[in-house]
Scaffold this active site. Sequence first.
Site, PDB file in Angstrom:
ATOM      1  N   ASP A 203     -23.449 -17.006 -18.408  1.00  0.00           N
ATOM      2  CA  ASP A 203     -22.122 -17.141 -19.018  1.00  0.00           C
ATOM      3  C   ASP A 203     -21.410 -18.296 -18.324  1.00  0.00           C
ATOM      4  O   ASP A 203     -22.065 -19.189 -17.809  1.00  0.00           O
ATOM      5  CB  ASP A 203     -21.358 -15.814 -18.921  1.00  0.00           C
ATOM      6  N   HIS A 226     -22.445 -21.512 -19.334  1.00  0.00           N
ATOM      7  CA  HIS A 226     -21.531 -21.894 -20.408  1.00  0.00           C
ATOM      8  C   HIS A 226     -20.464 -22.880 -19.937  1.00  0.00           C
ATOM      9  O   HIS A 226     -19.464 -23.066 -20.611  1.00  0.00           O
ATOM     10  CB  HIS A 226     -20.864 -20.650 -21.014  1.00  0.00           C
TER      11      HIS A 226
END
Length: 377
Positions: A203, A226
């Site tokens: 993430d 991310h």
Amino acid sequence: MLAINSTSALTKYNVLNFGAKPNGKTDSTKAFLMAWKAACASADSTIIYVPKGRYLLGSMAFQGGCKSPQIIFRIDGTLVAPQDYRVLGKSTDWLSFEGVNGVSILGGALDAKGPSLWACKASHSNCPSGATTLSFTNSKNIRIRSLLSLNSQMFHIVINGCENVNVQGVRIIAAGNSPNTDGIHVQFSKNVNIIKCSIKTGDDCISIGPGTKNLWIEQITCGPGHGISIGSLAKDLKEEGVQNVTVRNTIFLGTQNGLRIKSWARPSTGFVQGVRFMDSLMRNVQNPIVIDQNYCPHNLNCPNQVSGIKIKDIIYEGIRGTSSTEVAIKFDCSPKNPCTGIRLQNVNLSYLNKPAQSSCSNVRGKALNLVRPESCI
């Protein structure tokens, strides 16, 4: 920040003397909590020493209100979570510090054994949400140095409601497809430094939540992951803003995003202002520069309103490298509250050795010096 005294001047508590076993099989939770209690009650600066070995630990909360002005966790071993993900999975945190002052964590590895829970989530069966590996809440003068966080169930490190926090030389490792494994999450905190860290996760490498003020991020390598994200914001109508954030000397390798600001499309009192993104290298990044005020992952239950978050005074300077998609710069701002004071300076991003594109809606600002792709501001 607190300077660490020479360790000889500290009162030392070895977890082995409280019954901890370095075999990775015997539950040492009680021993660690007893060592904390002893250090916490001391009037001296203290060190809790964890020698080499593997220590099996369940969920632990280290509570503040200590007499000791400084407690150093010196970890030469590895702390391991129970094999059965359900044991930790039902807790919010694995290792949490609450209301502490002057705590340092030096060295060591935290192995949260996340993959079995990730597999459960991937099969969509009834799984617990999982625990954050290490969290500090309502704490001051915190240092985390040279720590390895491996395979967290959920977030690796959370800084929540804290002041004067220094994170340096931390390594974070989890699979690129591991769900919700943010590397370092900061919210409702001020005067936080995150320096010289390597983050590989599933993430955001670093996520910045509401109420963050005076955050300095430098020399970070991110990927897989991310990217570095402010948000998501506008989760609540009344929300604290994010201000005075500097991100510099960062490298993004094959990440989903580079430098991102994201908010849901719904009313909110929140804001983002005074952000400096400087000297970033992008290598094969899907969205190198992005402001998304219509954030709605997987397009599920989207609010379909207009974002109330006001975004202003954001500088992108010295951002270079390659985008893995055609649109390297995307500013999708709120029609009600356009982004203002957005500045691009010395930006050079390409796509497959060709010029990339930029996309703008509801954004005001200027481009200075060389800006590629050609600015749409």
